[in-house]
Scaffold this active site. Structure first.
Site, PDB file in Angstrom:
ATOM      1  NE  ARG A  54      -4.181  -7.038  -1.177  1.00 43.10           N
ATOM      2  CZ  ARG A  54      -4.287  -8.347  -0.947  1.00 43.10           C
ATOM      3  NH1 ARG A  54      -5.414  -8.839  -0.477  1.00 43.10           N
ATOM      4  NH2 ARG A  54      -3.260  -9.136  -1.153  1.00 43.10           N
ATOM      5  CG  ASP A  56     -10.511  -3.058  -0.388  1.00 44.36           C
ATOM      6  OD1 ASP A  56      -9.632  -3.892  -0.655  1.00 44.36           O
ATOM      7  OD2 ASP A  56     -11.138  -3.049   0.689  1.00 44.36           O
ATOM      8  CE1 TYR A 116      -6.475   3.441   3.857  1.00 48.87           C
ATOM      9  CE2 TYR A 116      -5.392   2.791   5.910  1.00 48.87           C
ATOM     10  CZ  TYR A 116      -5.641   2.585   4.563  1.00 48.87           C
ATOM     11  OH  TYR A 116      -5.060   1.524   3.921  1.00 48.87           O
ATOM     12  NE  ARG A 201     -15.148   0.271   1.926  1.00 51.37           N
ATOM     13  CZ  ARG A 201     -15.188  -0.527   0.855  1.00 51.37           C
ATOM     14  NH1 ARG A 201     -14.076  -1.060   0.374  1.00 51.37           N
ATOM     15  NH2 ARG A 201     -16.342  -0.800   0.288  1.00 51.37           N
TER      16      ARG A 201
END
Length: 251
Positions: A54, A56, A116, A201
């Site tokens: 998922r 964001d 990432y 993040r």
């Protein structure tokens, strides 16, 4: 021979700037909604994808997998559908490959690792708008790399997770976390078996505090050991974050 239901993976990429993340939402446009609509139109049957994770709102993906089932269509026709699906998708979403898989495979639960990247730039650049985070402070990349290496010594990352998530554990095995200096900024790469909601993040926000000299590495370790989200740094903007790799044993 009668055809029946068959499962496939689709590999896509997307610029998340215009979308409220991957996952379907009732009152917002998402990548999953547009992909399902395009594929349902193309295959002339209801298609519901399930993604490898998922992302964001505003987060990008250069590699993202989803699985879906198709009924009564020959495999060669499904595998040849990429161009037709792309024609029905907005320019910000691209389909790359369709891969036949066993009917019990799962795009989310079968993934063995994910990676990432997070991009930072230091000078105002209109061509990086919504694709990288502009940081005007001077950052010490060497200190940030020293702190990032400490992540490999821990497994419980509750301090970097959104609260009230439905995960059964906050344990993750991080195998890579490092910064690379670029000509006009830097990029952070992090790879693990799984990630928590908002984890990358929040890690970045805390590492930036290291780079600014606001906290030291011992403080960084204490934050992780506290398992308390309020101790960690702020969540950095979504624009610099990209899902870049998802791995499976059978792909």
């Amino acid at each position: 021979m009668a055809l029946s239901k068959k499962r496939y993976f689709i590999k896509i990429a997307y610029d998340g700037s215009l979308y409220h993340g991957w996952q379907m939402q009732p009152n917002a446009i998402t990548v999953q909604e547009l992909l399902d609509k395009a594929m349902s139109t193309y295959f002339r049957q209801p298609i519901e994808t399930l993604g490898c994770g998922r992302t964001d709102s505003g987060v990008h993906a250069t590699e993202f997998y989803a699985h879906f089932d198709v009924e009564n269509i020959a495999e060669e026709k499904v595998l040849a559908a990429v161009a037709g699906i792309n024609a029905m998708l907005p320019y910000q979403i691209a389909a790359y490959h369709i891969i036949p898989v066993a009917n019990d495979t799962h795009a989310r639960f079968d993934a063995t690792s994910r990676a990432y990247k997070y991009y930072i730039h230091f000078k105002k650049d209109p061509f990086k708008l919504n694709r990288s985070w502009l940081v005007k402070d001077k950052l010490d990349v060497n200190l940030m790399n020293q702190a990032a290496k400490e992540l490999l010594n821990y497994t419980d990352f509750s301090c970097f997770s959104k609260s009230n998530t439905q995960t059964f554990t906050n344990n993750c095995k991080i195998v890579k976390a490092d910064f690379e200096q670029l000509s006009d900024g830097m990029v952070f790469t992090i790879e693990a078996d799984r990630f928590l909601r908002n984890m990358v993040r929040a890690i970045m926000g805390t590492l930036v505090e290291i780079g600014k000299g606001e906290i030291n590495i011992e403080h960084f370790k204490a934050i992780i050991e506290s398992k308390n989200r309020s101790k960690a740094g702020q969540s950095v903007p979504a624009c610099g974050l990209y899902l870049v790799k998802v791995e499976y044993d059978y792909i």
